[in-house]
Write an enzyme that holds these catalytic residues in place. Structure first.
Site, PDB file in Angstrom:
ATOM      1  N   TYR A 118       0.803  -1.230   0.000  1.00  0.00           N
ATOM      2  CA  TYR A 118       0.000   0.000   0.000  1.00  0.00           C
ATOM      3  C   TYR A 118       0.838   1.284   0.000  1.00  0.00           C
ATOM      4  O   TYR A 118       0.291   2.364  -0.183  1.00  0.00           O
ATOM      5  CB  TYR A 118      -0.953   0.001   1.205  1.00  0.00           C
ATOM      6  CG  TYR A 118      -2.043  -1.037   1.089  1.00  0.00           C
ATOM      7  CD1 TYR A 118      -3.170  -0.798   0.302  1.00  0.00           C
ATOM      8  CD2 TYR A 118      -1.933  -2.269   1.721  1.00  0.00           C
ATOM      9  CE1 TYR A 118      -4.165  -1.750   0.178  1.00  0.00           C
ATOM     10  CE2 TYR A 118      -2.921  -3.243   1.594  1.00  0.00           C
ATOM     11  CZ  TYR A 118      -4.035  -2.973   0.822  1.00  0.00           C
ATOM     12  OH  TYR A 118      -5.024  -3.922   0.690  1.00  0.00           O
ATOM     13  N   ASN A 151     -12.979   4.563  -2.247  1.00  0.00           N
ATOM     14  CA  ASN A 151     -12.163   3.357  -2.090  1.00  0.00           C
ATOM     15  C   ASN A 151     -12.893   2.496  -1.062  1.00  0.00           C
ATOM     16  O   ASN A 151     -12.782   2.736   0.138  1.00  0.00           O
ATOM     17  CB  ASN A 151     -10.748   3.681  -1.620  1.00  0.00           C
ATOM     18  CG  ASN A 151      -9.900   2.415  -1.536  1.00  0.00           C
ATOM     19  OD1 ASN A 151     -10.425   1.303  -1.533  1.00  0.00           O
ATOM     20  ND2 ASN A 151      -8.592   2.579  -1.471  1.00  0.00           N
ATOM     21  N   ASP A 163     -25.981  -1.013  -3.571  1.00  0.00           N
ATOM     22  CA  ASP A 163     -27.362  -0.516  -3.671  1.00  0.00           C
ATOM     23  C   ASP A 163     -27.435   0.974  -3.337  1.00  0.00           C
ATOM     24  O   ASP A 163     -28.150   1.736  -4.000  1.00  0.00           O
ATOM     25  CB  ASP A 163     -28.278  -1.294  -2.723  1.00  0.00           C
ATOM     26  CG  ASP A 163     -28.615  -2.686  -3.238  1.00  0.00           C
ATOM     27  OD1 ASP A 163     -28.389  -2.956  -4.438  1.00  0.00           O
ATOM     28  OD2 ASP A 163     -29.097  -3.506  -2.436  1.00  0.00           O
ATOM     29  N   HIS A 175      -8.762   1.921  -6.117  1.00  0.00           N
ATOM     30  CA  HIS A 175      -7.988   1.015  -5.265  1.00  0.00           C
ATOM     31  C   HIS A 175      -6.524   1.390  -5.402  1.00  0.00           C
ATOM     32  O   HIS A 175      -6.045   1.624  -6.528  1.00  0.00           O
ATOM     33  CB  HIS A 175      -8.180  -0.446  -5.676  1.00  0.00           C
ATOM     34  CG  HIS A 175      -9.614  -0.871  -5.660  1.00  0.00           C
ATOM     35  ND1 HIS A 175     -10.274  -1.184  -4.498  1.00  0.00           N
ATOM     36  CD2 HIS A 175     -10.521  -0.965  -6.659  1.00  0.00           C
ATOM     37  CE1 HIS A 175     -11.533  -1.482  -4.798  1.00  0.00           C
ATOM     38  NE2 HIS A 175     -11.713  -1.359  -6.101  1.00  0.00           N
ATOM     39  N   ARG A 188     -10.229 -10.824  -4.521  1.00  0.00           N
ATOM     40  CA  ARG A 188     -10.273  -9.353  -4.635  1.00  0.00           C
ATOM     41  C   ARG A 188     -10.688  -8.885  -6.027  1.00  0.00           C
ATOM     42  O   ARG A 188     -10.859  -7.695  -6.269  1.00  0.00           O
ATOM     43  CB  ARG A 188      -8.891  -8.753  -4.319  1.00  0.00           C
ATOM     44  CG  ARG A 188      -8.463  -8.969  -2.896  1.00  0.00           C
ATOM     45  CD  ARG A 188      -7.178  -8.232  -2.592  1.00  0.00           C
ATOM     46  NE  ARG A 188      -6.554  -8.780  -1.401  1.00  0.00           N
ATOM     47  CZ  ARG A 188      -6.844  -8.410  -0.156  1.00  0.00           C
ATOM     48  NH1 ARG A 188      -7.714  -7.458   0.069  1.00  0.00           N
ATOM     49  NH2 ARG A 188      -6.246  -8.981   0.872  1.00  0.00           N
TER      50      ARG A 188
HETATM   51  C1  DHK Z   1      -7.807  -1.747  -0.097  1.00  0.00           C
HETATM   52  C2  DHK Z   1      -8.195  -2.775   0.708  1.00  0.00           C
HETATM   53  O1  DHK Z   1      -8.305  -2.591   2.013  1.00  0.00           O
HETATM   54  C3  DHK Z   1      -8.437  -4.128   0.186  1.00  0.00           C
HETATM   55  O2  DHK Z   1      -9.458  -4.793   0.908  1.00  0.00           O
HETATM   56  C4  DHK Z   1      -8.761  -4.135  -1.296  1.00  0.00           C
HETATM   57  C5  DHK Z   1      -7.815  -1.850  -1.578  1.00  0.00           C
HETATM   58  C6  DHK Z   1      -7.745  -3.280  -2.062  1.00  0.00           C
HETATM   59  C7  DHK Z   1      -6.787  -0.931  -2.215  1.00  0.00           C
HETATM   60  O3  DHK Z   1      -5.942  -1.394  -2.998  1.00  0.00           O
HETATM   61  O4  DHK Z   1      -6.849   0.275  -1.961  1.00  0.00           O
HETATM   62  O5  DHK Z   1      -8.782  -5.457  -1.776  1.00  0.00           O
END
Ligand code: DHK
Length: 153
Positions: free
Chosen positions: A29, A80, A93, A106, A117
């Site tokens: 991330y 996100n 919905d 994402h 995912r």
């Molecule tokens: C962030 C998350 O917390 C995951 O559950 C997703 C997403 C991906 C991201 O890439 O920002 O699968």
């Protein structure tokens, strides 16, 4: 640039565990925190004459309520949905119910990750999806949203 009052409002909504950005699996991330993402969205909003309402919650119900509150108030939603992407029919919905342009973001490339995912309920309500471009995906989404809502004219 127009004054803040006349800017279209875009809700930037973040789902569960995104409050842990920077600490959470940084190899996937990245090192940026949610505060960094908020700052990026504020700067991008200024650039494109958008007002930004930036929020994060770990709760599915709260996210659904925030989406509902966008109806009649916001011009678009950048979301996100994090872990609720693959599970939440309620969120899908709500996004369909508000009849607003929605862009799904994402940080990671969900299609390069685990099979579970890959499927997104939220995509059924989204005009577009950005994934795999890190936090820049939020800036790209706001740039696209500015064109959709006509703020860049
Ligand atoms: C962030 C998350 O917390 C995951 O559950 C997703 C997403 C991906 C991201 O890439 O920002 O699968």
């Amino acid at each position: 640039m127009s004054d803040a009052e006349s800017r279209p409002l875009i809700a930037v909504l973040n789902g569960p565990n995104l409050n842990m950005l920077g600490l959470r699996e940084p190899g996937l991330y990245g090192a940026a925190t949610l505060d960094d993402v908020e700052q990026l969205c504020a700067e991008t909003g200024d650039q494109f004459d958008l007002a930004i309402d930036f929020r994060q919650t770990n709760g599915e119900g709260e996210l659904v309520t925030w989406v509902q509150e966008c109806r009649g108030r916001a011009a678009g939603i950048v979301i996100n949905p994090a872990g609720y992407t693959t599970t939440s029919i309620a969120l899908m919905d709500a996004l369909l119910a508000v009849e607003l342009p929605v862009i799904e973001v994402h940080i990671t490339n969900i299609h390069r990750r685990e099979e579970f995912r890959h499927h997104s309920y939220v995509s059924k309500a989204a005009v577009g999806v950005i994934c795999g471009l890190g936090i820049q995906g939020y800036a790209l989404a706001l740039s696209a949203m500015a064109a959709i809502v006509g703020a860049d004219e």
